[in-house]
Design an enzyme around this catalytic site. Structure first.
Site, PDB file in Angstrom:
ATOM      1  N   ASN A  92     -15.858   0.906  -2.492  1.00 17.82           N
ATOM      2  CA  ASN A  92     -16.241   1.615  -3.550  1.00 17.82           C
ATOM      3  C   ASN A  92     -15.509   3.092  -3.497  1.00 17.82           C
ATOM      4  OD1 ASN A  92     -17.861  -0.653  -4.093  1.00 17.82           O
ATOM      5  ND2 ASN A  92     -19.652   0.764  -4.164  1.00 17.82           N
TER       6      ASN A  92
ATOM      7  N   TRP B  79     -15.702  -0.281 -12.295  1.00 14.84           N
ATOM      8  CA  TRP B  79     -17.127   0.234 -12.552  1.00 14.84           C
ATOM      9  C   TRP B  79     -16.745   0.961 -13.949  1.00 14.84           C
ATOM     10  CZ3 TRP B  79     -21.901  -0.619 -10.763  1.00 14.84           C
ATOM     11  CH2 TRP B  79     -22.737   0.054 -11.457  1.00 14.84           C
TER      12      TRP B  79
ATOM     13  N   ASN C  33     -25.972  -2.271  -1.398  1.00 14.44           N
ATOM     14  CA  ASN C  33     -24.635  -1.316  -1.926  1.00 14.44           C
ATOM     15  C   ASN C  33     -24.601  -0.056  -1.412  1.00 14.44           C
ATOM     16  OD1 ASN C  33     -22.611  -0.210  -3.960  1.00 14.44           O
ATOM     17  ND2 ASN C  33     -24.422   0.847  -4.502  1.00 14.44           N
ATOM     18  N   GLU C  34     -23.771   0.581  -1.072  1.00 11.53           N
ATOM     19  CA  GLU C  34     -23.657   1.862  -0.538  1.00 11.53           C
ATOM     20  C   GLU C  34     -24.951   2.418   0.078  1.00 11.53           C
ATOM     21  OE1 GLU C  34     -22.671   4.184  -3.887  1.00 11.53           O
ATOM     22  OE2 GLU C  34     -20.863   3.314  -4.278  1.00 11.53           O
TER      23      GLU C  34
ATOM     24  N   ARG D 257     -19.522  -8.570 -10.788  1.00  6.67           N
ATOM     25  CA  ARG D 257     -20.223  -8.180  -9.602  1.00  6.67           C
ATOM     26  C   ARG D 257     -21.806  -7.665 -10.355  1.00  6.67           C
ATOM     27  NH1 ARG D 257     -20.270  -2.726  -6.359  1.00  6.67           N
ATOM     28  NH2 ARG D 257     -22.239  -3.201  -5.249  1.00  6.67           N
TER      29      ARG D 257
ATOM     30  N   GLU E 134     -15.816  -1.217  -6.737  1.00  9.61           N
ATOM     31  CA  GLU E 134     -16.122  -0.404  -7.735  1.00  9.61           C
ATOM     32  C   GLU E 134     -15.055   0.714  -7.596  1.00  9.61           C
ATOM     33  OE1 GLU E 134     -19.947   1.887  -7.778  1.00  9.61           O
ATOM     34  OE2 GLU E 134     -20.985   0.156  -6.956  1.00  9.61           O
TER      35      GLU E 134
ATOM     36  N   TYR F 153     -14.365   6.444  -5.515  1.00 12.84           N
ATOM     37  CA  TYR F 153     -14.338   7.440  -6.625  1.00 12.84           C
ATOM     38  C   TYR F 153     -13.452   8.650  -6.277  1.00 12.84           C
ATOM     39  CZ  TYR F 153     -17.642   4.515  -8.586  1.00 12.84           C
ATOM     40  OH  TYR F 153     -18.411   3.218  -9.115  1.00 12.84           O
TER      41      TYR F 153
ATOM     42  N   HIS G 115     -29.154  -2.663  -4.985  1.00 11.59           N
ATOM     43  CA  HIS G 115     -28.733  -1.452  -5.312  1.00 11.59           C
ATOM     44  C   HIS G 115     -29.570  -0.464  -5.664  1.00 11.59           C
ATOM     45  CE1 HIS G 115     -24.496  -0.391  -7.495  1.00 11.59           C
ATOM     46  NE2 HIS G 115     -25.189   0.344  -7.720  1.00 11.59           N
TER      47      HIS G 115
ATOM     48  N   GLU H  19     -26.746   6.414 -15.512  1.00 11.21           N
ATOM     49  CA  GLU H  19     -26.173   6.955 -14.398  1.00 11.21           C
ATOM     50  C   GLU H  19     -27.141   7.640 -13.431  1.00 11.21           C
ATOM     51  OE1 GLU H  19     -23.618   5.999 -12.781  1.00 11.21           O
ATOM     52  OE2 GLU H  19     -23.488   8.121 -11.416  1.00 11.21           O
ATOM     53  N   TRP H  20     -28.227   7.245 -12.985  1.00 11.88           N
ATOM     54  CA  TRP H  20     -28.950   7.786 -11.780  1.00 11.88           C
ATOM     55  C   TRP H  20     -29.486   9.163 -12.452  1.00 11.88           C
ATOM     56  CZ3 TRP H  20     -29.996   3.555  -9.709  1.00 11.88           C
ATOM     57  CH2 TRP H  20     -29.296   2.537  -9.310  1.00 11.88           C
TER      58      TRP H  20
ATOM     59  N   GLN I  36     -29.522  -0.050 -13.708  1.00 13.41           N
ATOM     60  CA  GLN I  36     -28.762   0.717 -14.626  1.00 13.41           C
ATOM     61  C   GLN I  36     -28.471   0.154 -15.960  1.00 13.41           C
ATOM     62  OE1 GLN I  36     -25.535   1.460 -11.271  1.00 13.41           O
ATOM     63  NE2 GLN I  36     -25.426   3.198 -12.647  1.00 13.41           N
TER      64      GLN I  36
HETATM   65  C1  FCB Z   1     -21.679   4.288  -7.442  1.00 15.51           C
HETATM   66  C2  FCB Z   1     -22.855   3.610  -7.617  1.00 15.51           C
HETATM   67  C3  FCB Z   1     -22.861   3.124  -9.069  1.00 15.51           C
HETATM   68  C4  FCB Z   1     -22.506   4.006 -10.066  1.00 15.51           C
HETATM   69  C5  FCB Z   1     -21.133   4.753  -9.484  1.00 15.51           C
HETATM   70  C6  FCB Z   1     -20.622   5.705 -10.472  1.00 15.51           C
HETATM   71  O1  FCB Z   1     -21.850   5.225  -6.331  1.00 15.51           O
HETATM   72  O2  FCB Z   1     -22.833   2.481  -6.624  1.00 15.51           O
HETATM   73  O3  FCB Z   1     -24.310   2.564  -9.267  1.00 15.51           O
HETATM   74  O4  FCB Z   1     -23.616   5.030 -10.197  1.00 15.51           O
HETATM   75  O5  FCB Z   1     -21.293   5.400  -8.413  1.00 15.51           O
END
Ligand code: FCB
Length: 440
Positions: free
Chosen positions: A287, A396, A165-166, A77, A349, A289, A121, A403-404, A20
């Protein structure tokens, strides 16, 4: 500023990931990753954007580390790009890749910041995807080899380790619904990718410890699951989705077992791997959100649940509802579910995206982000008061970044990046976080 009274040894940090922010995807002998391939595939990324330059961190890391020093964080991180270290995902390491991370880690340590390193990641070397990626059990063995290379080289400097990661997002977004690389649409047939990532986690923990690494954990995305209606059908759907999004990774890692809903979808020989997956950990990274809404499946839906949006909350520009108390709910449910099997938690995150711009006065004013962080830290404090052992918090993200599949539009940083000039501008939230860290 509100005094949230965190313990004096609480660890404050910021997070990023290699793909990223680094850019320089063709420099230093780096091999292609599945995200390079995905960004080159038409229609996959908003505005057709790619991460060839991103935030140019590969060249500008001294400036970014200076910003972190100014911020006053105790930990940073970051992730290592597997294809920089093993361009084909196997065999002898690429010297230029290891040397780059040597310089980066030295500079972070020199700034008095503790490196927290994620090994993976989501940027799988493309050569491994070509032989099945996470559908292929062998990728877990390749990952262990990679873990042992980086463990041997960096264990003297890395203070916290996170193998993957995730994995949930990789399995669901990458293999089940195809929104992220590698872009497959396997629905529940994607579950073997979860098992192979869990195995990769266990093997990597062993390889890292054998290389002398200490303080090893994981980082997973978790959401409280909210049934849309107070009905038995929606509750049942919520239990299923909880098994898929939350327990598919946490249960085998923390308990050495899988939730029963998942068993029929796992590879036949899965049980023999559970002991390897269930390694003692030094911390568990959460993490967080947003919560996830769910209802019973409608007619013709082959899945045992149907996702529903969460209404009635303010939204970020990334379409996430802002629900700080969801973090408290999540942490308490983890605490109750895993009890003595749960090591100390770090929030690895948490953050939000808004359409931040540089104002005429030269600043970037992001009061929504300050409210977001204040709300979530308040919820975190409440969870700690209720007995959850949380040792650190990583925002984060340090920088606006790629952002992907949404490209550069969602800005998650506490530092604004102008992608034309690569100029960094600390946002108001950066100043706010700096003050919080120095007061606490
Ligand atoms: C998480 C990801 C990170 C970023 C955030 C917004 O799921 O680990 O890379 O994209 O969301």
């Amino acid at each position: 500023m509100e005094n949230l009274n965190f313990p004096s040894d609480f660890l404050w940090g910021v997070s990023t990931s290699a793909f990223q922010i680094e850019g320089a995807t063709r420099e230093g002998g780096r091999g292609p990753s599945i995200w390079d391939t995905f960004t080159e595939t038409e229609g996959k990324i908003a505005q057709g954007e790619d991460a060839k330059v991103a935030a140019d961190h590969y060249h500008r890391y001294p400036e970014d580390i200076a910003l972190m020093s100014e911020l006053g964080v105790g930990a940073y991180r970051m992730s290592l790009a597997w294809p920089r270290i093993q361009p084909d995902g196997k065999g002898a390491p690429n010297k230029a890749g290891l040397d780059f991370y040597d310089r980066l880690l030295d500079a972070i340590c020199d700034a008095g910041i503790a490196p927290t390193v994620t090994l993976y990641h989501w940027d799988t070397p493309q050569a491994l995807e070509d032989t099945g990626g996470w559908l292929n059990r062998d990728t877990a063995e390749r990952f262990a080899e990679y873990a042992s290379i980086v463990g041997e080289r960096f264990a003297d400097r890395v203070k916290m380790w996170i193998p993957l990661n995730e994995p949930m997002v990789m399995s669901i977004y990458g293999y089940a619904i195809g929104e992220y690389a590698p872009g497959q649409f396997l629905m529940l047939d994607a579950i073997p990718t979860a098992h192979h990532q869990n195995l990769a986690h266990g093997l990597a923990v062993q390889a890292l410890r054998a290389a002398g690494a200490t303080n090893i954990g994981t980082a997973n995305n978790h959401s409280p699951i909210w049934p849309a209606n107070d009905t038995d059908e929606d509750d049942k759907a919520a239990i299923w989705l909880d098994a898929l999004l939350n327990r598919l990774f946490a249960d085998p890692v923390l308990l050495g077992s899988y939730p029963e809903q998942i068993l029929d979808h796992l590879p036949a020989n899965y049980a023999a791997d559970l002991a390897t997956i269930h390694q003692p950990l030094d911390f568990y990274g959460v993490n967080y959100y947003e919560p996830q809404g769910v209802a019973a499946p409608g007619e013709g839906n082959p899945l045992p649940f149907e996702l529903r949006p969460i209404d009635g909350f303010p939204m970020t520009t990334n379409d996430s509802p802002i629900v700080p108390h969801g973090l408290r709910e999540l942490l308490l449910s983890f605490h109750n579910r895993y009890q003595e099997n749960l090591p100390p938690i770090h929030i690895t995150e948490n953050g939000c995206s808004f359409a931040d711009t540089v104002a005429e006065d030269g600043g970037v004013h992001d009061p929504e982000r300050i409210d977001f962080l204040t709300g979530h830290l308040g919820a975190l404090r409440e969870a700690m008061d209720a007995g959850v052992d949380v040792r650190g918090y990583f925002v984060w993200s340090l920088l606006d970044n790629f952002e992907w599949s949404k490209g550069y539009a969602p800005r998650f940083g506490i530092v604004h990046v102008d992608y034309e000039t690569q100029k960094r501008t600390p946002k108001d939230s950066f100043r706010w976080y700096q003050k919080l860290i120095s007061n606490d």
